[in-house]
Design a protein around this motif. Sequence first.
Motif, PDB file in Angstrom:
ATOM      1  N   ALA A 126      62.137  -4.484 115.843  1.00 39.71           N
ATOM      2  CA  ALA A 126      62.703  -4.461 114.496  1.00 39.71           C
ATOM      3  C   ALA A 126      63.292  -5.819 114.155  1.00 39.71           C
ATOM      4  CB  ALA A 126      63.785  -3.383 114.386  1.00 39.71           C
ATOM      5  N   ARG A 127      63.051  -6.259 112.930  1.00 39.25           N
ATOM      6  CA  ARG A 127      63.658  -7.496 112.431  1.00 39.25           C
ATOM      7  C   ARG A 127      64.026  -7.292 110.969  1.00 39.25           C
ATOM      8  NH1 ARG A 127      59.528 -10.139 109.561  1.00 39.25           N
ATOM      9  NH2 ARG A 127      57.413  -9.428 110.110  1.00 39.25           N
ATOM     10  N   ALA A 128      64.990  -8.055 110.497  1.00 39.39           N
ATOM     11  CA  ALA A 128      65.470  -7.894 109.134  1.00 39.39           C
ATOM     12  C   ALA A 128      65.796  -9.251 108.530  1.00 39.39           C
ATOM     13  CB  ALA A 128      66.716  -6.997 109.104  1.00 39.39           C
ATOM     14  N   VAL A 137      76.629  -4.985 116.257  1.00 34.67           N
ATOM     15  CA  VAL A 137      76.690  -3.560 115.902  1.00 34.67           C
ATOM     16  C   VAL A 137      76.012  -3.256 114.577  1.00 34.67           C
ATOM     17  CG1 VAL A 137      78.724  -3.005 117.274  1.00 34.67           C
ATOM     18  CG2 VAL A 137      79.004  -3.882 114.931  1.00 34.67           C
ATOM     19  N   PHE A 138      75.585  -4.299 113.848  1.00 37.07           N
ATOM     20  CA  PHE A 138      74.882  -4.102 112.579  1.00 37.07           C
ATOM     21  C   PHE A 138      73.484  -4.730 112.605  1.00 37.07           C
ATOM     22  CE2 PHE A 138      79.480  -4.374 111.274  1.00 37.07           C
ATOM     23  CZ  PHE A 138      79.647  -3.010 111.079  1.00 37.07           C
ATOM     24  N   ASN A 142      69.361  -1.894 116.071  1.00 34.76           N
ATOM     25  CA  ASN A 142      70.090  -0.635 116.140  1.00 34.76           C
ATOM     26  C   ASN A 142      69.358   0.493 115.413  1.00 34.76           C
ATOM     27  OD1 ASN A 142      72.170  -2.008 117.468  1.00 34.76           O
ATOM     28  ND2 ASN A 142      73.205  -2.491 115.544  1.00 34.76           N
ATOM     29  N   ALA A 143      68.507   0.148 114.444  1.00 32.91           N
ATOM     30  CA  ALA A 143      67.789   1.166 113.679  1.00 32.91           C
ATOM     31  C   ALA A 143      66.678   1.824 114.481  1.00 32.91           C
ATOM     32  CB  ALA A 143      67.221   0.567 112.391  1.00 32.91           C
ATOM     33  N   ILE A 144      66.346   1.262 115.672  1.00 33.15           N
ATOM     34  CA  ILE A 144      65.298   1.863 116.502  1.00 33.15           C
ATOM     35  C   ILE A 144      65.770   2.080 117.940  1.00 33.15           C
ATOM     36  CG2 ILE A 144      63.440   0.926 115.071  1.00 33.15           C
ATOM     37  CD1 ILE A 144      62.929  -1.124 117.353  1.00 33.15           C
ATOM     38  N   ASP A 145      67.091   2.103 118.155  1.00 31.01           N
ATOM     39  CA  ASP A 145      67.595   2.217 119.533  1.00 31.01           C
ATOM     40  C   ASP A 145      67.690   3.652 120.022  1.00 31.01           C
ATOM     41  OD1 ASP A 145      69.794   3.138 118.136  1.00 31.01           O
ATOM     42  OD2 ASP A 145      71.215   1.688 118.965  1.00 31.01           O
ATOM     43  N   GLY A 146      67.419   4.632 119.148  1.00 28.79           N
ATOM     44  CA  GLY A 146      67.482   6.037 119.533  1.00 28.79           C
ATOM     45  C   GLY A 146      68.840   6.676 119.375  1.00 28.79           C
ATOM     46  N   GLU A 147      69.855   5.911 118.977  1.00 32.35           N
ATOM     47  CA  GLU A 147      71.210   6.438 118.793  1.00 32.35           C
ATOM     48  C   GLU A 147      71.372   6.943 117.358  1.00 32.35           C
ATOM     49  OE1 GLU A 147      73.351   6.940 121.039  1.00 32.35           O
ATOM     50  OE2 GLU A 147      72.776   5.649 122.716  1.00 32.35           O
ATOM     51  N   LYS A 148      71.690   8.248 117.213  1.00 26.74           N
ATOM     52  CA  LYS A 148      71.722   8.866 115.885  1.00 26.74           C
ATOM     53  C   LYS A 148      73.122   9.262 115.414  1.00 26.74           C
ATOM     54  CE  LYS A 148      67.151  10.877 116.714  1.00 26.74           C
ATOM     55  NZ  LYS A 148      66.379  12.148 116.764  1.00 26.74           N
ATOM     56  N   ALA A 149      74.143   9.120 116.240  1.00 27.83           N
ATOM     57  CA  ALA A 149      75.496   9.442 115.783  1.00 27.83           C
ATOM     58  C   ALA A 149      75.823   8.558 114.586  1.00 27.83           C
ATOM     59  CB  ALA A 149      76.506   9.222 116.904  1.00 27.83           C
ATOM     60  N   LEU A 251      71.876   1.953 107.501  1.00 23.37           N
ATOM     61  CA  LEU A 251      70.878   2.810 108.137  1.00 23.37           C
ATOM     62  C   LEU A 251      71.209   2.953 109.619  1.00 23.37           C
ATOM     63  CD1 LEU A 251      68.084   4.281 107.816  1.00 23.37           C
ATOM     64  CD2 LEU A 251      67.060   2.142 108.627  1.00 23.37           C
ATOM     65  N   THR A 252      71.379   4.184 110.065  1.00 20.80           N
ATOM     66  CA  THR A 252      71.630   4.429 111.478  1.00 20.80           C
ATOM     67  C   THR A 252      70.331   4.438 112.278  1.00 20.80           C
ATOM     68  OG1 THR A 252      73.703   5.614 111.153  1.00 20.80           O
ATOM     69  CG2 THR A 252      72.467   6.147 113.142  1.00 20.80           C
TER      70      THR A 252
END
Length: 280
Positions: A126-128, A137-138, A142-149, A251-252
């Motif tokens: 992922a790149r932005a 942390v932003f 992070n949008a593809i790390d599997g963490e959904k909390a 986006l989480t």
Amino acid sequence: MELTLKIVDADGFVLASHTGQDETFLVYRQNYGEGDCVVVEASEPGHVFLALDTAIHPGLVYIRENGYCLAVPFGDKRKCYSPNAFRGDIHRLSARSARPDEIVQRRNLAVNPWDDHANWTLFPHARANVETRGEAVFAARNAIDGEKANDNHGFWPYTSWGINRDPKAALTVEFGRPVRIDEIVFYLRADFPHDSWWEQASVTFSNGATSSFPLVKSGAAQGFSIEPCIVEWVELHGLIKAPDSSPYPALTQIEIWGTEAPGAAAVEDEARHTARPPTL
């Protein structure tokens, strides 16, 4: 597939290494130091299960070239990982070549807990064009790390892709090979009322098509079926913020569901014969 795991220090000295055929393990009995890197080498491109730290979920990823290097995070870069990750004086790492039945099943193709800015060989990536204040942390990864909390923000496990209030923000997920996708799922960050949300998001596919999706104020999964298509990347853009007082939509997680593209095995086989030698 021959697989090698290494720990390499800042000067390029190999601190530990282990090689196996289709599966290998490395137990490293030292504290990590700043500048240390975890290195994965594969004799050919292909799908592998990587477990590079016991505090992070293993991931089924695609290694396109022979070498992948993850700098052990310190300081601010640690904040997007579990506080237990990369700590202590004993570490167990493993890598395993995926079985054919694991590769062909329908799954979320956009998850890679080992992604980071410097990664260009391990997919998805992922790149932005923007990340809030450049903070880990932003970051896009992070949008593809599997963490959904997603009912808080700013620290693990509440990692997210933050857009720094930029209406032109865009996130690209690259797969590193052709894949066939049929569904997209969004997990918006939902630390309301601190957070805002998007009422619409657009996705452009590498085949040139674009689709737009209506979103609502919710922390739940918002999934959309799409016409199945074969792509190598997707770009999330056209994020239309809700007219509320908060300036902070984020986006989480994004999930992109599908399978390997028909004929991808032949493409992968060809890549195996043209892969570049390891750089590490």
